[in-house]
Write a protein that holds these residues in place. Sequence first.
Motif, short mmCIF file in Angstrom:
data_model
loop_
_atom_site.label_atom_id
_atom_site.label_comp_id
_atom_site.label_asym_id
_atom_site.label_seq_id
_atom_site.Cartn_x
_atom_site.Cartn_y
_atom_site.Cartn_z
N GLY A 31 0.69 -1.21 0.06
CA GLY A 31 0.18 0.07 0.22
C GLY A 31 0.85 1.15 -0.28
O GLY A 31 0.40 2.17 0.35
N THR A 32 2.23 1.15 -0.32
CA THR A 32 2.94 2.30 -0.27
C THR A 32 2.59 3.26 -1.45
O THR A 32 2.37 2.67 -2.67
N ASP A 33 2.29 4.45 -1.17
CA ASP A 33 1.69 5.54 -2.31
C ASP A 33 3.06 6.09 -2.77
O ASP A 33 4.17 5.85 -2.17
N ALA A 34 2.87 7.12 -3.51
CA ALA A 34 3.94 7.62 -4.47
C ALA A 34 4.81 8.46 -3.23
O ALA A 34 6.16 8.32 -3.19
N THR A 35 4.20 9.02 -2.43
CA THR A 35 4.94 10.15 -1.47
C THR A 35 5.76 9.20 -0.49
O THR A 35 7.08 9.61 -0.28
N GLY A 36 5.07 8.00 -0.11
CA GLY A 36 5.92 7.04 0.85
C GLY A 36 6.88 6.65 0.06
O GLY A 36 8.07 6.26 0.52
N GLY A 37 6.66 6.26 -1.19
CA GLY A 37 7.82 5.54 -2.18
C GLY A 37 9.02 6.47 -2.33
O GLY A 37 10.45 5.96 -2.03
N VAL A 38 8.68 7.64 -2.54
CA VAL A 38 9.70 9.02 -2.73
C VAL A 38 10.34 8.92 -1.22
O VAL A 38 11.77 8.84 -1.09
N ALA A 39 9.84 8.90 -0.09
CA ALA A 39 10.56 8.99 1.21
C ALA A 39 11.35 8.05 1.21
O ALA A 39 12.58 8.16 1.94
N LEU A 40 10.73 6.72 1.01
CA LEU A 40 11.59 5.53 1.22
C LEU A 40 13.12 5.62 0.50
O LEU A 40 14.10 5.06 0.80
N LEU A 41 12.92 6.24 -0.98
CA LEU A 41 14.14 6.05 -1.77
C LEU A 41 14.98 7.14 -1.24
O LEU A 41 16.23 6.89 -1.10
N ARG A 42 14.51 8.17 -0.75
CA ARG A 42 15.35 9.61 -0.13
C ARG A 42 16.08 8.69 1.08
O ARG A 42 17.21 9.00 0.87
N ARG A 43 15.19 8.02 1.77
CA ARG A 43 16.07 7.69 3.06
C ARG A 43 17.28 6.66 2.53
O ARG A 43 18.22 6.68 3.14
N LEU A 44 17.03 5.82 1.84
CA LEU A 44 18.10 4.77 1.19
C LEU A 44 19.00 5.56 0.51
O LEU A 44 20.21 5.43 0.97
N ASP A 78 8.28 3.41 -9.86
CA ASP A 78 7.28 2.14 -10.16
C ASP A 78 7.52 1.17 -8.95
O ASP A 78 8.39 1.32 -8.03
N ASP A 79 6.60 0.16 -8.83
CA ASP A 79 6.60 -0.87 -8.10
C ASP A 79 8.10 -1.67 -7.85
O ASP A 79 8.65 -1.97 -6.84
N ASP A 80 8.51 -1.78 -9.33
CA ASP A 80 9.69 -2.46 -9.26
C ASP A 80 10.87 -1.90 -8.50
O ASP A 80 11.86 -2.56 -7.82
N ILE A 81 10.87 -0.45 -8.82
CA ILE A 81 12.05 0.17 -7.96
C ILE A 81 11.90 0.07 -6.53
O ILE A 81 13.00 0.20 -5.72
N ILE A 82 10.81 0.15 -6.19
CA ILE A 82 10.37 0.08 -4.64
C ILE A 82 10.96 -1.11 -3.92
O ILE A 82 11.43 -1.39 -2.82
N MET A 83 10.60 -2.28 -4.84
CA MET A 83 10.98 -3.73 -4.17
C MET A 83 12.60 -3.64 -4.14
O MET A 83 13.20 -4.30 -3.23
N ILE A 88 17.76 -3.79 -1.34
CA ILE A 88 19.47 -2.97 -1.08
C ILE A 88 19.35 -2.78 0.33
O ILE A 88 20.31 -3.10 0.84
N ALA A 89 17.95 -2.11 0.96
CA ALA A 89 18.34 -1.53 2.38
C ALA A 89 18.29 -2.84 3.12
O ALA A 89 19.47 -2.89 4.05
N ARG A 90 17.76 -3.89 2.93
CA ARG A 90 17.79 -5.26 3.53
C ARG A 90 19.24 -5.85 3.67
O ARG A 90 19.85 -6.03 4.56
N GLU A 91 19.82 -5.91 2.34
CA GLU A 91 21.03 -6.42 2.07
C GLU A 91 22.16 -5.68 3.05
O GLU A 91 23.30 -6.08 3.48
N ARG A 92 22.11 -4.20 3.04
CA ARG A 92 23.02 -3.39 3.52
C ARG A 92 22.61 -3.04 5.25
O ARG A 92 23.06 -2.22 5.66
N SER A 93 21.64 -3.70 5.70
CA SER A 93 21.16 -3.62 6.94
C SER A 93 20.63 -1.84 7.07
O SER A 93 21.01 -1.60 8.34
#
Length: 97
Positions: A31-44, A78-83, A88-93
């Motif tokens: 259920g990640t929306d665009a705003t949440g996806g961008v925030a997730l990408l920015r944090r990573l 897109d959903d592919d990049i979020i996954m 990547i985040a999981r692999e790098r802890s």
Amino acid sequence: MSETDNTKAAAAAAGAAAGAGGGEDALDDRGTDATGGVALLRRLRDAGFDGDNEKFSIALGRPVEEIAAWLEGRETPDDDIIMKARGIARERSIEIE
């Protein structure tokens, strides 16, 4: 139950599975929306790639211009990049959620 009822039930279940994002605007099954996806990408990017769009783009396998467009709100990831970002985040802890 009629075919119409089955279709409505399936649509309702899909909407519930998408979470609070509303279904149509969700980028992934969480259920990640665009705003949440961008925030997730920015944090990573900030935590794992020193805030460097070029390093981040290499890791994601996407052009640096596309990374910048997501982070500036000109395009929706897109959903592919979020996954991929979650992987990547999981692999790098790195905690991004």
